[in-house]
Enzyme design. Sequence first.
Site, short mmCIF file in Angstrom:
data_model
loop_
_atom_site.label_atom_id
_atom_site.label_comp_id
_atom_site.label_asym_id
_atom_site.label_seq_id
_atom_site.Cartn_x
_atom_site.Cartn_y
_atom_site.Cartn_z
N ARG A 124 0.83 -1.22 0.15
CA ARG A 124 -0.02 0.14 0.07
C ARG A 124 0.98 1.24 -0.01
O ARG A 124 0.40 2.41 0.63
CB ARG A 124 -1.07 -0.02 1.37
CG ARG A 124 -1.96 -1.17 1.19
CD ARG A 124 -3.28 -0.88 1.96
NE ARG A 124 -4.45 -1.98 1.94
CZ ARG A 124 -4.09 -3.18 2.85
NH1 ARG A 124 -3.42 -2.96 3.77
NH2 ARG A 124 -5.03 -4.09 2.66
N LYS A 146 3.80 11.73 -10.79
CA LYS A 146 2.57 10.83 -11.53
C LYS A 146 3.16 9.39 -11.99
O LYS A 146 4.44 9.50 -12.44
CB LYS A 146 2.12 11.70 -12.97
CG LYS A 146 1.14 12.52 -12.78
CD LYS A 146 0.84 13.02 -14.12
CE LYS A 146 -0.17 13.87 -14.21
NZ LYS A 146 -0.69 14.56 -15.42
N GLU A 188 9.22 17.76 -24.41
CA GLU A 188 8.52 18.32 -23.13
C GLU A 188 9.20 19.43 -22.77
O GLU A 188 8.43 20.51 -22.09
CB GLU A 188 9.03 17.07 -21.99
CG GLU A 188 8.20 15.88 -22.49
CD GLU A 188 6.65 15.91 -21.78
OE1 GLU A 188 6.07 17.13 -21.74
OE2 GLU A 188 5.77 14.96 -22.11
N LYS A 224 7.88 23.54 -13.38
CA LYS A 224 6.97 22.42 -12.71
C LYS A 224 6.71 22.30 -11.57
O LYS A 224 5.68 22.05 -10.68
CB LYS A 224 7.48 20.96 -13.49
CG LYS A 224 6.53 19.90 -13.22
CD LYS A 224 6.87 18.71 -14.10
CE LYS A 224 5.53 17.67 -13.57
NZ LYS A 224 5.96 16.54 -14.27
N GLU A 234 -3.55 17.43 -9.73
CA GLU A 234 -4.23 17.71 -11.21
C GLU A 234 -5.64 17.83 -11.25
O GLU A 234 -6.52 17.38 -12.18
CB GLU A 234 -3.97 16.71 -12.40
CG GLU A 234 -3.76 17.24 -13.67
CD GLU A 234 -3.49 16.29 -14.84
OE1 GLU A 234 -2.39 15.89 -14.82
OE2 GLU A 234 -4.47 15.66 -15.55
N ARG A 238 -2.62 22.03 -12.90
CA ARG A 238 -1.64 21.24 -13.35
C ARG A 238 -1.92 20.43 -14.79
O ARG A 238 -1.04 20.04 -15.51
CB ARG A 238 -1.30 19.99 -12.46
CG ARG A 238 -0.35 18.99 -12.94
CD ARG A 238 -0.09 17.99 -11.72
NE ARG A 238 1.24 17.24 -12.13
CZ ARG A 238 1.74 16.35 -11.68
NH1 ARG A 238 1.54 16.10 -10.09
NH2 ARG A 238 2.81 15.38 -12.06
N ASN A 242 -0.31 19.25 -19.90
CA ASN A 242 -0.76 18.39 -20.76
C ASN A 242 -0.80 18.99 -22.10
O ASN A 242 -1.08 18.39 -23.12
CB ASN A 242 -2.18 17.99 -20.35
CG ASN A 242 -2.06 16.99 -19.12
OD1 ASN A 242 -1.29 16.10 -19.10
ND2 ASN A 242 -3.14 16.89 -18.52
N HIS A 245 -0.68 17.07 -25.18
CA HIS A 245 -0.76 15.60 -24.94
C HIS A 245 -2.22 15.14 -25.45
O HIS A 245 -1.97 13.54 -25.56
CB HIS A 245 -0.51 15.27 -23.48
CG HIS A 245 0.88 15.56 -23.10
ND1 HIS A 245 1.62 16.53 -23.46
CD2 HIS A 245 1.90 14.44 -22.33
CE1 HIS A 245 2.83 16.39 -22.58
NE2 HIS A 245 2.92 15.16 -22.39
N HIS A 249 -0.93 11.69 -27.35
CA HIS A 249 -1.15 10.38 -26.84
C HIS A 249 -1.96 9.50 -27.87
O HIS A 249 -1.96 8.36 -28.15
CB HIS A 249 -2.15 10.51 -25.43
CG HIS A 249 -1.42 10.90 -24.15
ND1 HIS A 249 -1.83 10.93 -22.89
CD2 HIS A 249 -0.08 10.78 -24.16
CE1 HIS A 249 -1.06 11.17 -22.20
NE2 HIS A 249 0.30 11.07 -22.67
N HIS A 261 7.09 8.99 -26.88
CA HIS A 261 6.07 10.00 -26.27
C HIS A 261 6.51 11.38 -26.83
O HIS A 261 5.81 12.07 -27.24
CB HIS A 261 6.52 9.84 -25.04
CG HIS A 261 5.60 10.70 -24.13
ND1 HIS A 261 4.19 11.00 -24.08
CD2 HIS A 261 5.88 11.92 -23.19
CE1 HIS A 261 3.79 11.62 -23.27
NE2 HIS A 261 4.86 12.41 -22.78
N1 GLY Z 1 3.80 15.25 -17.31
C1 GLY Z 1 2.66 16.16 -16.92
C2 GLY Z 1 2.62 16.15 -15.31
O1 GLY Z 1 3.45 15.66 -14.72
O2 GLY Z 1 1.62 16.57 -14.93
#
Ligand code: GLY
Length: 356
Positions: A124, A146, A188, A224, A234, A238, A242, A245, A249, A261
């Site tokens: 956990r 993430k 990125e 960031k 997010e 946040r 994206n 993306h 994606h 990516h």
């Molecule tokens: N890669 C986008 C984020 O970490 O929110």
Amino acid sequence: MSDSIQTIQVCTSPAYTVSIGPGLLRICGQRLRDVLGTCHVAVITDSTVAPLYLGVVTGSLQTAGFAVSSYVFPTGEARKNFDTLSGILEFLAEERLTRTDCVVALGGGVTGDMAGFAAAVYLRGIRCVQLPTTLLSAVDSSVGGKTAIDLKAGKNLAGAFLQPAAVLCDTDCLRSLPPDVFADGAAEAIKTGVLSDEGLFSLFEDGTLTAAPGEVIARCVAYKAGVVERDEKEQNERRLLNLGHTVGHAIEKCSGYAIPHGHAVAAGLAVIARSAEKLGWTESPIADRIAACLAKNGLPTGTEYPAEVLAHAASADKKRTGGDITLVIPRRMGACTLKKMPVSELLPVIAAGLEG
Ligand code: GLY
């Protein structure tokens, strides 16, 4: 050497330090002992990174007093799935890691995502340290917590938030990157410039990224870190990260993850910038400037997939809420905005951004 190491605090729960500079893998043991205390660490890496750095990392950790186990899985986004995750979890259990122990993710975005997810669910949740070895993981995926694996329906559809206990980014690793892998990270980083700061964006136009990558990584991480501190899970701001993306994606998924990516995000960024300009959502023209910068950094500025195929693939994206999807729209260089729209309106938006 420590004079050339920059540190950035990320004030999340838990708070942690991102260290950026040369030679960090060689001294990772002593650095991590200060953060973790001595414990059992499981280094998770892939078959590309293991021959390059696993020896130096395990050596440094053992010298610092850690008990060290290591697990190597085959390289590639196509391996970011339940089978690999299950292999890592069984390994952690066989090696008898306990709640006070730690997973060390050594590698690029795929490794960081999967090792982080394994740490988030094993017992956990145990601690995880990120040792990014690619530009992409250095500027983006190693920071912010993430973690995820891909499902058949789409990318990163199962995952968890787990802030790392520390991030050590050894800039010497960037020297061993093939040009297309370096370019993947540049995508990125360029995205971060478009989001945050025209001055940062210009570093990708003038070649600073290749000349002084540590400076650029630190600026991207500092931006960031601020976003993640204000919106760790997010819910709001946040989502700006994206940018590029949704289409990116979709391109990755349509290619069966053969298109990496960063390359897919670059194409997605070019598409959404072009479309925003054509649809009158930008304050000043930026699409040509973004496309020229992407091309200069060895990245694509479009895609062969038709709008219908991309819109269908994007409709499974996790940025969807009910029948709506939230797109990130560049308004001008250094400023973007969120735009929520019905998924049914995605097709004309994507179509407007395709070349030709
Ligand atoms: N890669 C986008 C984020 O970490 O929110």
